[in-house]
Motif scaffolding. Structure first.
Motif, PDB file in Angstrom:
ATOM      1  N   GLY A  50      34.998  95.822  20.018  1.00  0.00           N
ATOM      2  CA  GLY A  50      36.208  95.884  20.597  1.00  0.00           C
ATOM      3  C   GLY A  50      36.792  97.439  20.466  1.00  0.00           C
ATOM      4  N   GLY A 108      34.306 105.585  22.545  1.00  0.00           N
ATOM      5  CA  GLY A 108      35.320 104.595  22.715  1.00  0.00           C
ATOM      6  C   GLY A 108      36.780 105.166  23.141  1.00  0.00           C
ATOM      7  N   THR A 122      35.600 112.336  17.011  1.00  0.00           N
ATOM      8  CA  THR A 122      36.073 112.348  18.343  1.00  0.00           C
ATOM      9  C   THR A 122      35.106 111.920  19.554  1.00  0.00           C
ATOM     10  N   ALA A 142      25.998 106.523  26.030  1.00  0.00           N
ATOM     11  CA  ALA A 142      26.529 106.053  27.355  1.00  0.00           C
ATOM     12  C   ALA A 142      26.381 107.055  28.316  1.00  0.00           C
ATOM     13  N   ALA A 143      26.171 106.666  29.429  1.00  0.00           N
ATOM     14  CA  ALA A 143      26.125 107.671  30.748  1.00  0.00           C
ATOM     15  C   ALA A 143      27.112 107.215  31.778  1.00  0.00           C
ATOM     16  N   ASP A 157      31.132 117.922  32.154  1.00  0.00           N
ATOM     17  CA  ASP A 157      30.599 116.428  31.869  1.00  0.00           C
ATOM     18  C   ASP A 157      29.210 116.171  31.834  1.00  0.00           C
TER      19      ASP A 157
HETATM   20  P1  FAD Z   1      31.580 110.854  24.885  1.00  0.00           P
HETATM   21  O1  FAD Z   1      30.353 111.253  25.021  1.00  0.00           O
HETATM   22  O2  FAD Z   1      32.258 111.196  23.674  1.00  0.00           O
HETATM   23  O3  FAD Z   1      32.546 111.393  26.049  1.00  0.00           O
HETATM   24  C1  FAD Z   1      33.922 111.268  26.490  1.00  0.00           C
HETATM   25  C2  FAD Z   1      34.610 112.394  27.232  1.00  0.00           C
HETATM   26  O4  FAD Z   1      34.518 113.200  26.387  1.00  0.00           O
HETATM   27  C3  FAD Z   1      33.614 112.807  28.339  1.00  0.00           C
HETATM   28  O5  FAD Z   1      34.410 113.197  29.439  1.00  0.00           O
HETATM   29  C4  FAD Z   1      32.766 113.735  28.048  1.00  0.00           C
HETATM   30  O6  FAD Z   1      32.633 114.768  28.875  1.00  0.00           O
HETATM   31  C5  FAD Z   1      33.707 114.501  27.038  1.00  0.00           C
HETATM   32  N1  FAD Z   1      33.107 115.258  25.887  1.00  0.00           N
HETATM   33  C6  FAD Z   1      31.950 114.836  25.262  1.00  0.00           C
HETATM   34  N2  FAD Z   1      31.621 115.665  24.296  1.00  0.00           N
HETATM   35  C7  FAD Z   1      32.594 116.574  24.319  1.00  0.00           C
HETATM   36  C8  FAD Z   1      32.450 117.936  23.410  1.00  0.00           C
HETATM   37  N3  FAD Z   1      31.864 118.033  22.464  1.00  0.00           N
HETATM   38  N4  FAD Z   1      33.519 118.738  23.813  1.00  0.00           N
HETATM   39  C9  FAD Z   1      34.609 118.343  24.785  1.00  0.00           C
HETATM   40  N5  FAD Z   1      34.270 117.265  25.524  1.00  0.00           N
HETATM   41  C10 FAD Z   1      33.463 116.496  25.437  1.00  0.00           C
HETATM   42  N6  FAD Z   1      33.826 101.059  24.634  1.00  0.00           N
HETATM   43  C11 FAD Z   1      34.115 100.221  23.515  1.00  0.00           C
HETATM   44  O7  FAD Z   1      35.324 100.365  23.288  1.00  0.00           O
HETATM   45  N7  FAD Z   1      33.166  99.407  23.172  1.00  0.00           N
HETATM   46  C12 FAD Z   1      32.019  99.401  23.888  1.00  0.00           C
HETATM   47  O8  FAD Z   1      31.305  98.196  23.230  1.00  0.00           O
HETATM   48  C13 FAD Z   1      31.544 100.112  24.879  1.00  0.00           C
HETATM   49  N8  FAD Z   1      30.312  99.866  25.438  1.00  0.00           N
HETATM   50  C14 FAD Z   1      30.096 100.736  26.274  1.00  0.00           C
HETATM   51  C15 FAD Z   1      28.814 100.663  26.836  1.00  0.00           C
HETATM   52  C16 FAD Z   1      28.541 101.504  28.097  1.00  0.00           C
HETATM   53  C17 FAD Z   1      26.722 101.345  28.438  1.00  0.00           C
HETATM   54  C18 FAD Z   1      29.150 102.363  28.525  1.00  0.00           C
HETATM   55  C19 FAD Z   1      28.891 103.308  29.792  1.00  0.00           C
HETATM   56  C20 FAD Z   1      30.432 102.513  27.964  1.00  0.00           C
HETATM   57  C21 FAD Z   1      30.946 101.662  26.940  1.00  0.00           C
HETATM   58  N9  FAD Z   1      32.353 101.740  26.372  1.00  0.00           N
HETATM   59  C22 FAD Z   1      32.627 101.012  25.135  1.00  0.00           C
HETATM   60  C23 FAD Z   1      33.097 102.715  26.800  1.00  0.00           C
HETATM   61  C24 FAD Z   1      33.206 104.108  26.136  1.00  0.00           C
HETATM   62  O9  FAD Z   1      33.487 103.863  24.914  1.00  0.00           O
HETATM   63  C25 FAD Z   1      34.186 104.841  26.805  1.00  0.00           C
HETATM   64  O10 FAD Z   1      33.657 105.271  28.180  1.00  0.00           O
HETATM   65  C26 FAD Z   1      34.763 106.002  26.410  1.00  0.00           C
HETATM   66  O11 FAD Z   1      36.080 106.755  26.807  1.00  0.00           O
HETATM   67  C27 FAD Z   1      33.918 107.350  25.966  1.00  0.00           C
HETATM   68  O12 FAD Z   1      32.550 106.817  25.649  1.00  0.00           O
HETATM   69  P2  FAD Z   1      31.314 107.910  25.522  1.00  0.00           P
HETATM   70  O13 FAD Z   1      30.432 107.612  24.624  1.00  0.00           O
HETATM   71  O14 FAD Z   1      30.807 108.224  27.054  1.00  0.00           O
HETATM   72  O15 FAD Z   1      32.022 109.231  25.048  1.00  0.00           O
END
Ligand code: FAD
Length: 285
Positions: A50, A108, A122, A142-143, A157
């Motif tokens: 969540g 998240g 973060t 996640a992608a 990105d």
């Molecule tokens: P990140 O990889 O941290 O990326 C987030 C953003 O930051 C991107 O724009 C990226 O380009 C940028 N970024 C990444 N690394 C850096 C860096 N080093 N410096 C600057 N910018 C950077 N959410 C939930 O709350 N619970 C869930 O169970 C859940 N399940 C999911 C399952 C899947 C398959 C997917 C695709 C998404 C899920 N999400 C979930 C949503 C996810 O938490 C959100 O999309 C969140 O906003 C980003 O997660 P991420 O892991 O892609 O983040």
């Protein structure tokens, strides 16, 4: 075999996502769906976390329960937002002790009201590193085929995704409706030197209003030509479901034909659409 990297190596994998129910009726519905989907012999099931850690214990208990009760390898989602490092380490240790081997490390989302949340990590790549400190896990990330909604530009990105995926074992995508979005992302990752498996996320449309809402939140486009296929049947929920399953099956078949390493269906705790896609593809039995 319960590690997803090993399952992918023997692939393709067929898996689905569920969320922790908050009511006894919801739990009953989920158990029924799990029983019905066990028949299609899924490779693994994943359990969402969540927003802001709001289902911390529910997710942990459900992941452990599904794996021990059904024998289906289970993957716990885990997010950075609103957690201290020690809280995350404690949760990862709980999973290790319970024999859970697969974690999906996520950034998240911040609260929708814009308020600030305390948290020591973060980005998802920091969580991948934290899990590696404990060691022994297969880690997914996640992608976003159509880019993350908060990303400033395509190149950065993709670079962040490539760096994160290089540290992890595999990725699962946000849902999307055009096979080209997936293939372009995989090509761009390959060009950045990363060829880890990326499992496409499949959302069967069973309710037009809900998908419009989710597509707006996730940054996934619900293309006009896809919408047009539903339009004549907007007032016929059964036809919408049927077309949604047809579309998801067509997309899944095209992805597998193009070399996708598996399919991950957003089941929303129901079995019928996921089972119908499996049946249409002739898989899992
Ligand atoms: P990140 O990889 O941290 O990326 C987030 C953003 O930051 C991107 O724009 C990226 O380009 C940028 N970024 C990444 N690394 C850096 C860096 N080093 N410096 C600057 N910018 C950077 N959410 C939930 O709350 N619970 C869930 O169970 C859940 N399940 C999911 C399952 C899947 C398959 C997917 C695709 C998404 C899920 N999400 C979930 C949503 C996810 O938490 C959100 O999309 C969140 O906003 C980003 O997660 P991420 O892991 O892609 O983040």
């Amino acid at each position: 075999m319960t590690r997803i990297d090993a399952l992918l190596a023997a692939g393709p994998t067929f898996s689905f996502e569920v969320f922790p129910p908050k009511t006894p009726e919801g739990r009953e519905q989920l158990d029924l769906a799990l029983d019905e989907l066990a028949v299609v012999n899924p490779s693994f099931v994943s359990v969402t976390y969540g927003a802001g850690g709001s289902t911390r214990d529910l997710t942990r208990d459900l992941v452990i329960d599904i794996q021990s009760r059904t024998g289906i390898p289970s993957m716990a989602h885990l997010t950075c937002v609103a957690h201290r490092r020690d809280e995350l380490l404690e949760l990862v240790e709980d999973y290790r002790r319970a024999g859970i081997e697969n974690l999906l490390a996520l950034g998240g989302d911040p609260p929708a009201d814009g308020s600030d949340v305390p948290g020591e990590l973060t980005y998802a790549n920091e969580l991948v590193s934290l899990v590696a400190e404990v060691g022994g896990f297969c880690v997914g990330v996640a992608a976003q085929p159509e880019l993350h909604p908060r990303s400033t530009d395509r190149a950065s990105d993709r670079r962040h995704l490539a760096d994160k995926l290089a540290m992890a074992d595999f990725a699962v995508t946000q849902f999307f409706f055009e096979v080209e979005h997936y293939l372009s992302m995989v090509d761009e990752l390959t060009a950045l030197g990363v060829d880890k498996p990326v499992i496409p996320g499949i959302m069967p449309v069973t309710n037009l209003a809900a998908v419009d809402r989710m597509a707006a939140m996730s940054g996934a486009a619900f293309p006009a030509h896809v919408h047009a296929r539903f339009e004549p049947f907007a007032d016929d929920p059964e036809a919408v479901r049927r077309i949604g399953i047809e579309l998801a099956s067509e997309l899944s078949a095209a992805l597998l034909a193009a070399g996708a390493p598996g399919l991950h269906v957003y089941s929303l705790n129901r079995s019928a659409a996921t089972a119908a896609i499996h049946a249409n593809l002739g898989i899992g039995r």
